[in-house]
Every structure is written in structure tokens, then in C-alpha cells.
Design a protein around this motif. Structure first.
Motif, PDB file in Angstrom:
ATOM      1  N   MET A 107       0.814  -1.221   0.000  1.00  0.00           N
ATOM      2  CA  MET A 107       0.000   0.000   0.000  1.00  0.00           C
ATOM      3  C   MET A 107       0.845   1.268   0.000  1.00  0.00           C
ATOM      4  SD  MET A 107      -2.825  -1.030   2.910  1.00  0.00           S
ATOM      5  CE  MET A 107      -3.645   0.552   2.946  1.00  0.00           C
ATOM      6  N   LEU A 108       2.019   1.208   0.586  1.00  0.00           N
ATOM      7  CA  LEU A 108       2.795   2.405   0.888  1.00  0.00           C
ATOM      8  C   LEU A 108       4.176   2.313   0.257  1.00  0.00           C
ATOM      9  CD1 LEU A 108       2.761   5.043   2.490  1.00  0.00           C
ATOM     10  CD2 LEU A 108       3.468   3.756   4.495  1.00  0.00           C
ATOM     11  N   GLN A 109       4.314   2.896  -0.916  1.00  0.00           N
ATOM     12  CA  GLN A 109       5.583   2.864  -1.633  1.00  0.00           C
ATOM     13  C   GLN A 109       6.470   4.021  -1.198  1.00  0.00           C
ATOM     14  OE1 GLN A 109       6.414   0.255  -3.618  1.00  0.00           O
ATOM     15  NE2 GLN A 109       4.463  -0.510  -2.830  1.00  0.00           N
ATOM     16  N   PRO A 110       7.721   3.741  -0.830  1.00  0.00           N
ATOM     17  CA  PRO A 110       8.631   4.820  -0.404  1.00  0.00           C
ATOM     18  C   PRO A 110       8.870   5.820  -1.534  1.00  0.00           C
ATOM     19  CG  PRO A 110       9.563   2.657   0.081  1.00  0.00           C
ATOM     20  CD  PRO A 110       8.352   2.430  -0.767  1.00  0.00           C
ATOM     21  N   TRP A 111       9.123   7.046  -1.162  1.00  0.00           N
ATOM     22  CA  TRP A 111       9.420   8.094  -2.125  1.00  0.00           C
ATOM     23  C   TRP A 111      10.921   8.289  -2.315  1.00  0.00           C
ATOM     24  CZ3 TRP A 111       5.677  12.745  -1.040  1.00  0.00           C
ATOM     25  CH2 TRP A 111       4.372  12.327  -1.275  1.00  0.00           C
TER      26      TRP A 111
END
Length: 140
Positions: A105-109
């Protein structure tokens, strides 16, 4: 110049909904007895804020203690928008199924091993919306 503004308090549900509508915010924690702030991306799941970080992050020293998280969306031209601040305990997400789900759900930037997940369950929620002021109707 734009018109007069009013500050309207958001309900907890409205505040969490707004928080979930934006991809990033700022986590506030203590570092060397001083306030520290880091921009991070997040997801809201089950009323909690989930963020990813790396093993060497200063934020990990705040696991188990109170932190704050703030996000907003305010238009620079109209000066209308909202701001939400939650305060709660930072806890590491460790259950394997939850870790996999949040990693999807949460892809690093940023590049690097962002393999630590932090959950902040709100103990306090403060949300405000800047809206156009309504004109008072005077009845004579």
C-alpha cells in the motif's frame, strides 16, 4: 485580495477522512530532547496512520512514545483548505501479514531500504478547515 475566512473544527471522522485523502504529511517526534519534524508519505488504515522508514531513522527511537502527525491541503491563492494533527503512540508494525499489506500500500518516495513500518493510533485528533466567512443576516 480574497474574502474573510472562518476556522471550522472538523469532526474526528472528517479529520481522518481528510488525512487519508493526501499522500504525505509531517511526523513530529523528540530527538535529543528537542522537537524534530520529518516529511513522510503515509496511508490511513483503520483510523491509524502508517508510515515507512529505514532502520537508521531517528524516528525509530520514538517507538513506544508519543508523537504527532500533521497533514494539510491549503490553497495558496484562495487561502482555503484544511489541517489535521493527530497525537498518539508510535508503535512498530511487526505482524508479517500486516507488514506485507502495508509494504504494498505504501511505496517509499526515496531510495533505500525503507523496511520499518510505524503505526500511530490517534489519542487526540484536531482538525480545522478554513472556509469563506458567511455573512450575518440581520433581521429588523
Amino acid at each position: 485580495m480574497t474574502g474573510t475566512r472562518q476556522l471550522r473544527e472538523l469532526t474526528n471522522d472528517e479529520a481522518l477522512h481528510r488525512l487519508g485523502s493526501v499522500p504525505f504529511g509531517r511526523v513530529v517526534f523528540s530527538q535529543n530532547a528537542m522537537p524534530a519534524i520529518r516529511p513522510v508519505n503515509h496511508v490511513v488504515d483503520g483510523g491509524a496512520v502508517i508510515i515507512r522508514t529505514h532502520l537508521g531513522a531517528a524516528l525509530l527511537r520514538s517507538v513506544g512514545v508519543v508523537v504527532a502527525y500533521e497533514a494539510d491541503a491549503i490553497d495558496a491563492d484562495t487561502r482555503l483548505g484544511w489541517s489535521v494533527i493527530i497525537t498518539g503512540y508510535a508503535r512498530r508494525v511487526q505482524e508479517a501479514g500486516e507488514v506485507r499489506r502495508y509494504e504494498e500500500m505504501l511505496q517509499p518516495w526515496v531510495d533505500g531500504a525503507m523496511n520499518q513500518l510505524i503505526r500511530i493510533r490517534p489519542r487526540m485528533i484536531n482538525g480545522f478547515e478554513l472556509v469563506e466567512a458567511r455573512e450575518e443576516v440581520v433581521v429588523t
